[in-house]
Write an enzyme that holds these catalytic residues in place. Structure first.
Site, PDB file in Angstrom:
ATOM      1  N   CYS A  29       0.846  -1.202   0.000  1.00 18.60           N
ATOM      2  CA  CYS A  29       0.000   0.000   0.000  1.00 18.60           C
ATOM      3  C   CYS A  29       0.882   1.254   0.000  1.00 18.60           C
ATOM      4  O   CYS A  29       1.676   1.466   0.914  1.00 18.60           O
ATOM      5  CB  CYS A  29      -0.920  -0.079   1.219  1.00 18.60           C
ATOM      6  N   CYS A  32       0.448   3.771   2.802  1.00 22.47           N
ATOM      7  CA  CYS A  32       1.002   3.205   4.045  1.00 22.47           C
ATOM      8  C   CYS A  32       2.489   3.530   4.156  1.00 22.47           C
ATOM      9  O   CYS A  32       3.006   3.802   5.235  1.00 22.47           O
ATOM     10  CB  CYS A  32       0.821   1.692   4.093  1.00 22.47           C
TER      11      CYS A  32
END
Lengths: 104, 281
Positions: A29, A32
């Protein structure tokens, strides 16, 4: 305390004391990774804040328990209690402002 | 749209800074270099406080926030209280001294102090950090990494300068033009803005607390909130009218979607042609 990586078994213990930021993330991600960089800088500056990383694929039980539907999802704890959480790549300034409220 | 432009100010007359120098601040560079050296960082006890050190303080004061034992504070970090943190610099562990916060006296005792120390970055660290990162492909030395950081910073800042200049020009045109707002269009847009506020806060705008108003809208009273909503509605309509005029579209016949898809490209081009951005050392 340095950043610690949680498992389903260790999560509760890791968030039980002090001010803790629990970062629910995924390996692939991109937002992230942005949040991870922000948290690393915060840890350099405020080492008395504990950061707990929770890979949602490695900790399915914890992710389910917290109904994690979007990542990154950042939980703010004080002495084991969730005070708030923020979904998305929250920027450093916002985290600092939330921490200031929680810490002091 | 029923709203109209009576007279449109010329965006080319808007004043703005024509020459901007951008350079990567050393503090920013230091933070980026820590990415290379973080693995080797250490914590050391220190005797005299400097900016960035973590101090544990015992505080006595009439102010409850400053009347507590064993409070961890990063000096200059700004999380606790910037005014107090600035007064900690130069004081030693074990020292008790008077400080002042918000005009009240605070007695501070420095109980402990630690400093996080990072090793000097090496070429090997830079190469190891760059490995496997597409955007850092080809970086093998600290000098390469420094150049990458400085270039990225200046590129991002340049885009920010262009964006802010566009905002300044838009504000100039909206303020210096004469608009004829249709009351029904204004009312409809104000209702949309109220709905957005409600969705964001889960509260009817009229029931927002002062804290919510300040946090979300940057205003402190209901009157100011009403003014904010009205001005935001006017700004949106005026922007659409101007965009339609700039793209040669008749706003009388254009449908909403069509207007909303119009871009500020012409303005961005004008700014890029008329703003000199110099990259400093």
């Amino acid at each position: 305390m340095a950043t610690q990586h949680a498992t389903d078994e260790t999560y509760e213990a890791l968030v039980s004391e002090g001010v803790v930021l629990a970062d629910f993330y995924g390996q692939t991600c991109v937002p992230c990774k942005m949040l991870a960089a922000t948290l690393e800088e915060l840890e350099d500056e405020f080492p008395f804040i504990n950061i707990v990383k929770v890979d949602v694929d490695q900790c399915p039980v914890t992710a389910e328990q917290f109904h994690i539907n979007g990542i990154p999802d950042l939980y703010f704890y004080k002495d084991g209690k969730v005070l708030l959480h923020e979904v998305g790549a929250v920027d450093g300034e916002e985290i600092r402002s939330l921490l200031a409220e929680i810490l002091y | 749209m029923k709203s109209k432009i009576n007279s449109l100010a010329d965006y080319r007359q808007a004043p703005f800074e024509r020459e901007v120098v951008i350079s990567c601040p050393e503090e920013y560079m230091e933070k980026q270099l820590r990415r290379l050296t973080r693995g080797g960082k250490k914590t050391e006890s220190v005797s005299v406080l400097q900016k960035g050190d973590v101090a544990v303080l015992t505080l006595e004061s009439k102010l409850p926030k400053f009347n507590r034992p064993m409070v961890p504070v990063t000096v200059g970090g700004g999380l606790y209280d910037a005014e107090l943190e600035a007064q900690l610099i130069g004081h030693a562990v074990g020292e008790t001294f008077p400080a002042s916060v918000q005009g009240e006296s605070v007695t501070v005792t420095v109980k402990q102090a630690n400093r996080t120390v990072f090793p000097e970055p090496t070429d090997a660290m830079a190469a190891a950090y760059a490995e496997g990162k597409e955007e850092l492909n080809g970086i093998t030395t600290v000098a390469d990494y420094r150049k990458y950081v400085a270039d990225s910073y200046c590129k991002d800042e340049s885009e920010q300068v262009i964006f802010h200049t566009m905002e300044e020009i838009i504000a100039y045109v909206l303020t210096n033009s004469d608009w004829e707002f249709d009351p029904e269009e204004l009312a409809a847009l104000e209702a949309e803005i109220r709905q957005e506020i409600k969705e964001e806060t889960d509260t009817e705008p009229d029931a927002l607390t002062k804290g919510q108003m300040l946090g979300i809208l940057g205003v402190g009273t209901r009157e100011e909130m009403e003014q904010f909503i009205r001005e935001e509605a006017e700004r949106q309509i005026a922007s659409q009218l101007w965009l339609a005029a700039a793209h040669g579209i008749d706003p009388e016949t254009a449908v909403g979607e069509e207007l909303y898809e119009l871009q500020w490209d012409f303005l961005e081009m004008y700014v890029r042609d008329n703003l000199k951005i110099e990259i400093g050392g």
